[in-house]
Design an enzyme around this catalytic site. Structure first.
Site, mmCIF file in Angstrom:
data_model
loop_
_atom_site.group_PDB
_atom_site.id
_atom_site.type_symbol
_atom_site.label_atom_id
_atom_site.label_comp_id
_atom_site.label_asym_id
_atom_site.label_seq_id
_atom_site.Cartn_x
_atom_site.Cartn_y
_atom_site.Cartn_z
ATOM 1 N N LYS A 43 7.659 -64.430 14.561
ATOM 2 C CA LYS A 43 8.617 -63.310 14.539
ATOM 3 C C LYS A 43 10.044 -63.749 14.858
ATOM 4 O O LYS A 43 10.995 -63.304 14.231
ATOM 5 C CB LYS A 43 8.182 -62.215 15.521
ATOM 6 N N GLY A 44 10.180 -64.657 15.834
ATOM 7 C CA GLY A 44 11.519 -65.114 16.205
ATOM 8 C C GLY A 44 12.172 -65.862 15.061
ATOM 9 O O GLY A 44 13.327 -65.583 14.673
ATOM 10 N N ALA A 45 11.424 -66.813 14.511
ATOM 11 C CA ALA A 45 11.976 -67.635 13.432
ATOM 12 C C ALA A 45 12.258 -66.773 12.200
ATOM 13 O O ALA A 45 13.289 -66.944 11.529
ATOM 14 C CB ALA A 45 10.998 -68.748 13.082
ATOM 15 N N ASN A 193 7.209 -50.281 15.798
ATOM 16 C CA ASN A 193 6.704 -49.463 14.691
ATOM 17 C C ASN A 193 5.883 -48.334 15.326
ATOM 18 O O ASN A 193 5.791 -48.255 16.550
ATOM 19 C CB ASN A 193 5.938 -50.297 13.663
ATOM 20 N N LYS A 229 10.310 -47.972 13.339
ATOM 21 C CA LYS A 229 10.062 -48.338 11.937
ATOM 22 C C LYS A 229 8.802 -47.608 11.496
ATOM 23 O O LYS A 229 7.762 -47.739 12.142
ATOM 24 C CB LYS A 229 9.876 -49.852 11.826
ATOM 25 N N GLY A 231 7.484 -47.739 8.225
ATOM 26 C CA GLY A 231 6.987 -48.258 6.949
ATOM 27 C C GLY A 231 7.543 -47.485 5.775
ATOM 28 O O GLY A 231 8.754 -47.222 5.707
ATOM 29 N N ASP A 263 10.240 -57.677 10.574
ATOM 30 C CA ASP A 263 11.211 -58.645 11.121
ATOM 31 C C ASP A 263 12.521 -58.568 10.338
ATOM 32 O O ASP A 263 13.616 -58.630 10.914
ATOM 33 C CB ASP A 263 10.650 -60.068 11.015
ATOM 34 N N CYS A 293 12.186 -57.698 0.897
ATOM 35 C CA CYS A 293 11.212 -58.605 1.521
ATOM 36 C C CYS A 293 9.787 -58.361 1.018
ATOM 37 O O CYS A 293 9.034 -59.307 0.806
ATOM 38 C CB CYS A 293 11.279 -58.432 3.037
ATOM 39 N N SER A 302 10.597 -64.708 1.609
ATOM 40 C CA SER A 302 10.905 -63.460 0.894
ATOM 41 C C SER A 302 12.119 -62.735 1.492
ATOM 42 O O SER A 302 12.448 -61.631 1.069
ATOM 43 C CB SER A 302 9.680 -62.544 0.901
#
Ligand code: NAP
Length: 650
Positions: A43-45, A193, A229, A231, A263, A293, A302
């Site tokens: 998630k961080g990257a 979410n 979030k 979706g 993300d 994405c 993506s």
């Protein structure tokens, strides 16, 4: 854009091992994947790569191991433009994740923390972040955190940021446990979410009204703003005393893989905020980035470049059109929150995107989805016999619209219940219910299902069954229904007799077999709410497990009742309490149709074994009784043996 205030992402980096499978393996099973590939993720990257891809100066602070995966992820981050000056190498494997990608863009993920969680455990007061990293955070435009590294590291980063007046944006994804209160107090924007929000607050989030209430609870925990979030349904920002801002999703024509979409959304929002876009503009920017994405596979690969996001925004210009106003309950809630009169009482929807026609790719226009969160559902019931009618009455009572299909003529009862009734499959499907409940007899279900022209239904219809066996309808739905349809298998373990007065405490077993995210999950939860709101005991269990338990309990109950029924027991002038109970059981034996009982037998692979156990138990008991004959006196034994022989001859 000022290079002196970069985005600093403190978080995880993973090698994502993708396997493309038709379905998930069941326990003990080995299946072949259609393909396999290792891609950079975490998630961080992901969030760092997204921000850098959007051409915003971005630093990543994290840890990798001394292995091949480390090179893969660092190369990917570097080529996205992320600065890696603050990446530590530690003596643990680089974090990795196994991503099982199923048809329709659904994914299941297993994470190995590795270097991401191997931060040194130090005494209080000593920082795990290097002095250089702390300096970097202090001059950042914002710090972005997630939950795949220890909370203690996040807290340190958040404290350093807050002390320098740097906003802290935290994505709530990555871990299931509660977020420490102290950390929340240092967070400016928390972005969960719907399911993360539900876990954080222990509150339901299956409608916009409930989401707003849960977000308010998060604010009470010390967070300034909550960005939820949802979706396909979009996103909503709840901040201070401002009215919430709702942003519809910008829907992709085809969803290939939703990995990394959350993300992308959070990181794009962070970038837009540092660039001083208004919150509404930032939401719209993030919605466009997330939409791009999901159109291709993988997380990092993506993530969009800025020009693609701007192009998409150009294709979806703002219009003046507003979404339907929220329902009464939401308005009341907002009035209550803003009763000082300073703020609006209805959700502002400044960013309206053009709706797209419904395709067969599981996509629907925002206008179709958002009001669905608020309105009653349109529910089709196939098989309007005893149980179908019983369900319909309660469902109508909860404000949903019911349309039924059956081979017999039930027009009168349908009229009485306020249900639209059809005997023609085409007419029924043309009603386009949101949800179709299969409530035909177990043994006719396959024929009935195959007779439905499902292509006439809405492309993302949710199919639910209520059959008293579960493995069979699950397999049938997965085989016959289009892959874009959602599938929920349920067994309300009661009927018109046991549930006549109340459903409170009665069990409902269910398995979410194939449910999409966002509005689809919301719809599924709303369906389950029909039972939970009546106080039913909701038991989430696999269909296979249900059938094992059901054979040993429900099938045996039906069998024993039917055996007692066949004995033609009669009331006596001296009934005991126990015998009265037996008489009642004998009566219920014939209450359900033989079709139902036969279905329990023929479509539950465990039923034969249970029947065998019953027979063995009766045989054992007989053997025990007859074995005792030899201990009785000669004359008595002779008379019992004679009676047994007489009965056997009858
Ligand atoms: P059932 O005898 O199992 O099913 C009756 C229904 O099946 C009627 O709607 C009937 O339609 C339809 N049907 C039967 N044969 C058909 C055929 N050849 N073609 C088309 N439709 C056919 O009795 P039920 O109690 O109503 O149960 C319905 C479902 O609910 C079953 O799957 C059962 O396992 C489940 N269930 C029942 C209970 C309960 O307490 N009864 C509880 C939980 C779940 P027509 O009436 O139009 O002929």
């Amino acid at each position: 854009m000022a290079v002196s205030s970069p985005l600093v992402v403190v978080g995880s980096v993973n090698a994502d091992i993708y396997v493309e499978v038709e379905r998930l393996p069941v326990e003990g099973e080995t299946i072949a994947a259609r393909s396999g590939q290792t891609l950079p993720g975490g998630k961080g990257a992901n969030q760092a790569a997204c921000a850098a891809r959007l051409s915003y100066p971005t630093f990543f602070c994290g840890q990798v191991g001394l292995d091949g995966h480390a090179n893969l992820v660092k190369d990917a981050l570097a080529s996205a433009g992320v600065r890696l000056d603050h990446v530590n190498t530690v003596d643990s494997p680089t974090g990795h994740a196994v991503v099982m990608l199923q048809p329709g863009g659904k994914n299941s993920i297993i994470i190995v923390g590795g270097a991401n969680v191997a931060w040194p455990k130090l005494e209080d007061g000593i920082s795990r972040l290097t002095a250089n990293a702390q300096q970097l955070i202090k001059r950042a435009g914002a710090v972005l955190l997630q939950r795949e590294i220890p909370d203690a590291v996040n807290l340190e980063a958040a404290k350093v940021a807050k002390s320098a007046g740097v906003p802290v944006i935290m994505d709530a994804g990555g871990a299931e446990g509660p977020i420490p209160e102290e950390l929340l107090k240092h967070v400016t924007v928390l972005s969960p979410n719907e399911s993360e929000l539900a876990r954080l607050t222990a509150m339901p989030t299956n409608s916009l009204e409930k989401i707003l209430l849960a977000a308010a609870k998060v604010q009470e925990m010390g967070v300034q703003q909550v960005l939820v979030k949802m979706g396909e349904t979009g996103s909503v920002l709840v901040s201070g005393k401002e009215p919430p801002i709702y942003q519809p999703a910008i829907l992709a024509p085809t969803v290939v893989d939703t990995t990394g979409a959350g993300d992308t959304f959070t990181a794009s929002y962070a970038v837009a905020l540092i660039e001083r876009q208004t919150p509404a503009e930032a939401l719209r920017f993030a919605a466009a980035a997330a939409s791009i994405c999901v159109r291709s596979k993988g997380a990092m690969p993506s993530m969009p470049e800025r020009k693609a996001v701007l192009q998409l925004l150009k294709e979806h210009p703002l219009t003046e059109e507003k979404l339907s106003p929220p329902d009464e309950k939401v308005s009341r809630f907002l009035q209550c929150r803003h009763r000082d009169g300073a703020a609006a009482t209805k959700i502002e929807t400044p960013n309206r995107v053009d709706s797209k026609p419904n395709g067969f790719q599981g996509q629907a226009s925002p206008n179709q989805h958002m009001p669905k969160v608020m309105e009653g559902l349109k529910i089709g019931i196939v098989g309007f016999g005893t149980f179908g009618q019983f369900l319909a009455e309660r469902i109508c009572g909860q404000g949903h619209e019911v349309v039924a299909l059956s081979r017999s003529d039930y027009r009168d009862v349908a009229r009485r219940l306020g249900v639209s009734f059809h005997r023609d499959v085409n007419a029924f499907c043309d009603e386009h219910p949101d949800i179709v409940i299969m409530s035909a007899s177990i043994i006719s279900t396959e024929t009935v299902l195959r007779s439905l022209p499902v292509e006439r239904l809405k492309p993302d219809t949710l199919f639910v069954d209520v059959l008293s066996v579960k493995g069979f309808p699950k397999q049938l739905f997965l085989t016959i229904l289009p892959p874009q349809f959602d599938v929920l298998c349920t067994h309300p373990m009661f009927g018109p007799n046991s549930g006549r007065a109340s459903w409170a405490g009665l069990p409902v077993v269910y398995e979410r077999v194939r449910i999409g995210e966002g509005a689809r999950m919301d719809r599924c939860n709303r369906f389950l709410d029909i039972f939970s709101s009546q106080g039913c005991k909701m038991v989430e269990m696999s269909c296979g497990e249900h059938d094992v338990h059901a054979a040993g309990s429900q099938f045996i109950t039906h069998t024993v009742c039917r055996i007692l029924g066949k004995m033609k027991l009669e009331s006596t002038p001296m009934n005991t309490k126990g015998y009265e109970d037996i008489l009642r059981l004998a009566e219920t034996g014939e209450a359900d149709s033989f079709d139902l009982y036969y279905g329990l037998f023929v479509h539950n692979p465990n039923a034969v074994q249970e029947l065998q156990r019953l027979e063995t138990a009766v045989a054992c008991l007989k053997k025990e009784l007859f074995g005792h004959i030899q201990h009785t006196s000669g004359e008595q034994a002779f008379s019992v043996a004679k009676r047994v022989a007489e009965v056997s001859m009858c």
